[in-house]
Design a protein around this motif. Structure first.
Motif, mmCIF file in Angstrom:
data_model
loop_
_atom_site.group_PDB
_atom_site.id
_atom_site.type_symbol
_atom_site.label_atom_id
_atom_site.label_comp_id
_atom_site.label_asym_id
_atom_site.label_seq_id
_atom_site.Cartn_x
_atom_site.Cartn_y
_atom_site.Cartn_z
ATOM 1 N N GLN A 1 13.088 20.601 0.102
ATOM 2 C CA GLN A 1 13.413 19.403 0.523
ATOM 3 C C GLN A 1 14.461 19.504 1.459
ATOM 4 O O GLN A 1 15.391 20.114 1.580
ATOM 5 C CB GLN A 1 13.450 18.316 -0.549
ATOM 6 C CG GLN A 1 13.327 17.032 -0.052
ATOM 7 C CD GLN A 1 13.783 15.850 -1.152
ATOM 8 O OE1 GLN A 1 13.797 16.132 -2.316
ATOM 9 N NE2 GLN A 1 13.668 14.553 -0.726
ATOM 10 N N GLU A 2 14.202 18.677 2.608
ATOM 11 C CA GLU A 2 15.175 18.539 3.749
ATOM 12 C C GLU A 2 15.322 17.144 4.195
ATOM 13 O O GLU A 2 14.395 16.468 4.298
ATOM 14 C CB GLU A 2 14.897 19.549 4.956
ATOM 15 C CG GLU A 2 16.092 20.037 5.587
ATOM 16 C CD GLU A 2 15.615 20.549 7.037
ATOM 17 O OE1 GLU A 2 14.765 21.285 7.321
ATOM 18 O OE2 GLU A 2 16.450 20.355 7.894
ATOM 19 N N GLY A 3 16.382 16.613 4.461
ATOM 20 C CA GLY A 3 16.774 15.503 4.973
ATOM 21 C C GLY A 3 17.955 15.199 5.076
ATOM 22 O O GLY A 3 18.933 15.906 4.706
ATOM 23 N N THR A 4 18.442 13.753 5.400
ATOM 24 C CA THR A 4 19.626 13.266 5.553
ATOM 25 C C THR A 4 20.126 13.093 4.159
ATOM 26 O O THR A 4 19.493 13.209 2.978
ATOM 27 C CB THR A 4 20.055 12.140 6.246
ATOM 28 O OG1 THR A 4 19.006 10.779 5.411
ATOM 29 C CG2 THR A 4 19.387 12.059 7.755
ATOM 30 N N VAL A 5 21.618 13.133 3.883
ATOM 31 C CA VAL A 5 22.020 13.060 2.476
ATOM 32 C C VAL A 5 21.443 11.913 1.932
ATOM 33 O O VAL A 5 20.923 11.877 0.819
ATOM 34 C CB VAL A 5 23.728 12.888 2.614
ATOM 35 C CG1 VAL A 5 24.174 12.614 1.324
ATOM 36 C CG2 VAL A 5 24.060 14.230 3.149
ATOM 37 N N GLY A 6 21.331 10.730 2.699
ATOM 38 C CA GLY A 6 20.877 9.541 1.953
ATOM 39 C C GLY A 6 19.195 9.589 1.575
ATOM 40 O O GLY A 6 19.040 9.355 0.447
ATOM 41 N N GLU A 7 18.371 10.274 2.538
ATOM 42 C CA GLU A 7 17.036 10.550 2.069
ATOM 43 C C GLU A 7 16.848 11.272 0.988
ATOM 44 O O GLU A 7 16.048 10.966 -0.042
ATOM 45 C CB GLU A 7 16.615 11.141 3.461
ATOM 46 C CG GLU A 7 16.186 10.124 4.613
ATOM 47 C CD GLU A 7 15.802 11.114 5.695
ATOM 48 O OE1 GLU A 7 15.856 10.523 6.679
ATOM 49 O OE2 GLU A 7 15.624 12.331 5.830
ATOM 50 N N VAL A 8 17.591 12.500 0.831
ATOM 51 C CA VAL A 8 17.253 13.313 -0.211
ATOM 52 C C VAL A 8 17.906 12.816 -1.430
ATOM 53 O O VAL A 8 16.935 12.762 -2.513
ATOM 54 C CB VAL A 8 17.849 14.709 0.101
ATOM 55 C CG1 VAL A 8 17.796 15.715 -1.016
ATOM 56 C CG2 VAL A 8 17.443 15.446 1.268
ATOM 57 N N SER A 9 18.983 11.955 -1.653
ATOM 58 C CA SER A 9 19.540 11.533 -2.663
ATOM 59 C C SER A 9 18.620 10.643 -3.263
ATOM 60 O O SER A 9 18.433 10.140 -4.627
ATOM 61 C CB SER A 9 20.828 11.200 -2.790
ATOM 62 O OG SER A 9 21.210 10.482 -1.734
ATOM 63 N N ALA A 10 18.086 9.667 -2.443
ATOM 64 C CA ALA A 10 17.278 8.663 -2.700
ATOM 65 C C ALA A 10 15.729 8.833 -3.165
ATOM 66 O O ALA A 10 15.252 8.204 -4.139
ATOM 67 C CB ALA A 10 17.173 7.556 -1.480
ATOM 68 N N ARG A 11 15.341 9.900 -2.458
ATOM 69 C CA ARG A 11 13.873 10.149 -2.718
ATOM 70 C C ARG A 11 13.785 11.683 -3.431
ATOM 71 O O ARG A 11 13.392 12.580 -2.494
ATOM 72 C CB ARG A 11 13.022 10.068 -1.720
ATOM 73 C CG ARG A 11 12.950 8.328 -1.126
ATOM 74 C CD ARG A 11 11.757 7.940 -2.059
ATOM 75 N NE ARG A 11 11.694 6.232 -1.569
ATOM 76 C CZ ARG A 11 12.290 5.485 -1.881
ATOM 77 N NH1 ARG A 11 13.515 5.614 -2.657
ATOM 78 N NH2 ARG A 11 12.144 4.240 -1.421
ATOM 79 N N PRO A 12 14.189 11.968 -4.401
ATOM 80 C CA PRO A 12 14.057 13.523 -4.605
ATOM 81 C C PRO A 12 13.086 13.869 -4.866
ATOM 82 O O PRO A 12 12.121 13.278 -5.711
ATOM 83 C CB PRO A 12 15.070 13.849 -5.715
ATOM 84 C CG PRO A 12 15.149 12.487 -6.391
ATOM 85 C CD PRO A 12 15.129 11.470 -5.362
ATOM 86 N N ARG A 13 12.271 15.212 -4.163
ATOM 87 C CA ARG A 13 11.015 15.597 -4.313
ATOM 88 C C ARG A 13 10.665 16.390 -5.541
ATOM 89 O O ARG A 13 9.736 16.352 -5.933
ATOM 90 C CB ARG A 13 10.531 16.011 -3.127
ATOM 91 C CG ARG A 13 9.435 15.404 -2.532
ATOM 92 C CD ARG A 13 8.910 15.882 -1.370
ATOM 93 N NE ARG A 13 9.614 15.297 -0.369
ATOM 94 C CZ ARG A 13 9.940 15.930 0.988
ATOM 95 N NH1 ARG A 13 9.492 17.319 1.100
ATOM 96 N NH2 ARG A 13 10.369 15.363 2.070
ATOM 97 N N THR A 14 11.525 17.150 -6.094
ATOM 98 C CA THR A 14 11.416 18.082 -7.172
ATOM 99 C C THR A 14 12.202 17.680 -8.323
ATOM 100 O O THR A 14 13.439 17.190 -8.032
ATOM 101 C CB THR A 14 11.317 19.485 -7.110
ATOM 102 O OG1 THR A 14 12.799 19.731 -6.650
ATOM 103 C CG2 THR A 14 10.785 19.795 -5.569
ATOM 104 N N PRO A 15 12.020 18.051 -9.528
ATOM 105 C CA PRO A 15 12.844 17.748 -10.689
ATOM 106 C C PRO A 15 14.284 18.334 -10.370
ATOM 107 O O PRO A 15 15.441 17.916 -10.514
ATOM 108 C CB PRO A 15 12.398 18.453 -12.034
ATOM 109 C CG PRO A 15 10.754 18.576 -11.590
ATOM 110 C CD PRO A 15 10.553 18.685 -10.010
#
Lengths: 264, 364
Positions: B225-239
């Motif tokens: 997963q890659e994204g801004t800090v906000g994106e990744v922490s809000a919508r984590p894609r894997t456990p």
């Protein structure tokens, strides 16, 4: 375990160990006891002794220098480069460590004598022969001394923190600068130890020298050869020269004690 | 995104049996955090970018210049790449003084000793070590430094050459907790001033949240997963990502042992006094697992409790992530059994509480 428990609980171990110590100590003591202390200066001042001392100094220092010049690149290649047959090359370099020096001398004759594999060409091309010359004595000494330098320095290169070299490279240092400013200072202790070891080995070299270079006073008769020869004609000179070699060995051991006597 | 300005990397590296595949871009002035568990291949990626580990496929360019192209057989040697590498445990040159460590890169790039030393002194001043470096007659050696000081020296040694690409390999993980917090703040200031591209490798999400603009999470040799800090922490894609960075990030202002939250009138109680001046911006991190849910107002020691409405319930590998709307947004991670127990449905009211000790806050 303290020494008193050793004697109480392991008397046989203590006894055998004591024999081993005596085995080393008694001959050295004998040398000191039998040494002609009063006539030492005149024994060392004889022409043969002076020639042998001078020649040994020249040849052993030359052999040590050659060991550094050729051994440092070799040690670096063995430690840093992965090439096919690396262990074979390392085995080849280490061979003179276990090879009887006389056999080394015979092998050198096969290669570099006037009839030798390479020596014949050298003689044809340049009229130059190595056997029975001081250069030949240096060559025989280098043959047995080089492995000591190479293994010591290779170990130093392997044990240093390679990441300092990598960081230096990322900071813009070219390979030569990395070697000069990072690698060399890091392996300096091994470099010194390797050089001293190679020099001491070259100084004591007998078998390969006498076989390849012969026993010519002033040209190839180094200290050990002189000791052996004088033992028949003039034992006092032989003992005096032996004392010199013993003192040198002691100095070497004391100089390298931090390396050997402490780390175990 | 234009690849000509900053770093563009698309690479495959093999280490033993592990094959690492990664592709990412970093703009000038931007900080990318490569986040992942130990052994995921993060350090290898940094080494590849520094030229210390050849790539088997792909291409690395910085500012449009190709540093390495596996297919085109371009390989720029490490000493010509203009990168700065800061390793985990500083790796200072033990035989050189602290000053000459920092000046090493300048010397290697042709500066005279006195020039290099002058610049190095300036850099040491910026990390508060100039006084130490000039202490007494004897030059200060790396042996005389503490862990935090050594790491500061390693940082300015890399920065002193003004690299195009700054590579930080777990720069804080070898330090003790208090030193780490202090150095994290300093590092943040240095990274803000740095105009090149920065790639930071870490297994600590706090480092990534505090220092990076964007996050790329690496698992088993590839980016998941890659994204801004906000994106990744809000919508984590894997456990794993959820576990690592799927945290609540709350912006606020320092007020002693309390954070006044920006988006609401609420305040967040902390276990300890913040070492950030009052009124300064602060980022507070709460792990979803630390949020406990209750049907009634909790009668516990937790001072942080508020009433929310369940906005959504996401199932994620055995856990349920409850997204809560209320005075501010909050994510709680609970077990499916707890969801049953509390009869949580979308739209149902719920009380959430967080212990003060479970809130991590640091200067933003």
């Amino acid at each position: 375990m303290t020494s008193s428990t050793l004697l109480r609980r392991r008397p046989l171990t203590a006894l055998l160990a004591a024999f081993a110590v005596a085995f080393f100590a008694i001959p050295l003591l004998a040398l000191l006891v039998r040494a002609p202390w009063s006539s030492l200066p005149e024994n060392l001042g004889t022409a043969e002794a002076r020639d042998a001392l001078r020649l040994s100094l020249v040849t052993s220092c030359s052999a040590a220098a050659l060991s550094v010049v050729f051994g440092l690149p070799l040690a670096w290649c063995l430690a840093r480069v992965e090439f096919p047959g690396r262990s074979l090359v390392r085995g080849l370099v280490l061979l003179p460590l276990v090879l009887p020096p006389v056999v080394g001398g015979v092998a050198l004759l096969g290669a570099f004598s006037r009839q030798g594999l390479v020596g014949a060409r050298l003689y044809d091309l340049f009229g130059f022969q190595l056997t029975f010359t001081t250069a030949g004595a240096v060559m025989a000494e280098t043959f047995v001394a080089l492995p000591f330098f190479v293994i010591t320095v290779e170990a130093g290169l392997r044990s240093m923190d390679r990441r300092t070299e990598e960081i230096a490279a990322t900071l813009g240092a070219d390979p030569r600068t990395v070697f000069r400013r990072v690698t060399l200072p890091a392996i300096a202790p091994s470099l010194v130890a390797g050089t001293v070891l190679a020099w001491a080995r070259a100084l004591g070299e007998f078998g390969a020298t006498v076989t390849f270079a012969g026993n010519i006073v002033g040209r190839t008769q180094t200290l050990p050869l002189a000791v052996y020869l004088q033992l028949e004609s003039n034992p006092e000179v032989a003992v005096a020269l032996s004392l010199v070699l013993m003192v040198v060995s002691l100095v070497v051991i004391v100089a390298l004690r931090d390396r050997w006597l402490v780390s175990s | 995104m234009s690849a000509t300005e900053g770093l563009a990397a698309r690479l495959v590296v093999e280490v033993g049996t592990l094959e690492i595949r990664a592709g990412f871009e970093v703009q000038r002035g931007e900080v990318l955090a490569l986040l992942g568990p130990n052994g995921a291949g993060k350090t290898t990626i940094l080494r590849a970018m520094a030229g210390l580990q050849p790539i088997t496929e792909g291409e690395i360019t910085v500012g449009g210049v190709v540093l390495e192209d596996a297919e085109g057989e371009v390989f720029v040697e490490p000493d010509r790449r203009r990168v700065g590498l800061v390793p985990q445990d500083h790796v200072l040159f033990p035989n050189l003084s602290v000053l000459d460590n920092v000046g090493f890169g300048l010397r290697s790039r042709g500066s005279s000793t006195s020039e290099a030393r002058a610049v190095a002194r300036g850099w040491l001043e910026r990390v508060g070590l100039a006084g130490l470096a000039d202490k007494g007659q004897r030059e200060l050696s790396p042996r005389d430094l503490s862990g935090g000081q050594s790491q500061r020296v390693a940082l300015v040694r890399a920065l002193a050459t003004e690299p195009d690409l700054l590579l930080l390999d777990e720069p804080l993980s070898a330090l003790d907790v208090s030193t780490r917090a202090a150095l994290r703040r300093e590092l943040r200031a240095h990274l803000e001033a740095f105009r090149g591209c920065t790639v930071l490798v870490s297994h600590d999400p706090i480092d990534a949240l505090a220092l990076a603009d964007r996050i790329a999470v690496i698992e088993d040799g590839s980016i998941t997963q890659e994204g801004t800090v906000g994106e990744v922490s809000a919508r984590p894609r894997t456990p794993y990502v959820a576990d690592l960075v799927g945290v609540n990030l709350l912006h606020g202002r320092s007020a002693g042992a309390v954070v006044d939250l920006d988006d609401s009138r609420e305040a967040l109680a902390l276990a300890d006094e913040l070492d950030v001046a009052a009124g300064e911006p602060v980022l507070a991190v709460i792990r979803p697992r630390s949020v406990s849910l209750h049907r009634q107002r909790p009668d516990t020691s937790a001072r942080n409790s508020w009433e929310f409405t369940v906005a959504a319930l996401d199932m994620l590998a055995g856990h349920v992530r409850a997204r809560l709307a209320g005075p501010f947004d909050l994510v709680a991670e609970v077990t499916p059994a707890a969801v049953e127990d509390l009869q949580l449905r979308e739209g149902s009211p719920v009380w959430a509480s967080v212990k003060a000790t479970e809130v991590t806050a640091f200067a933003e």
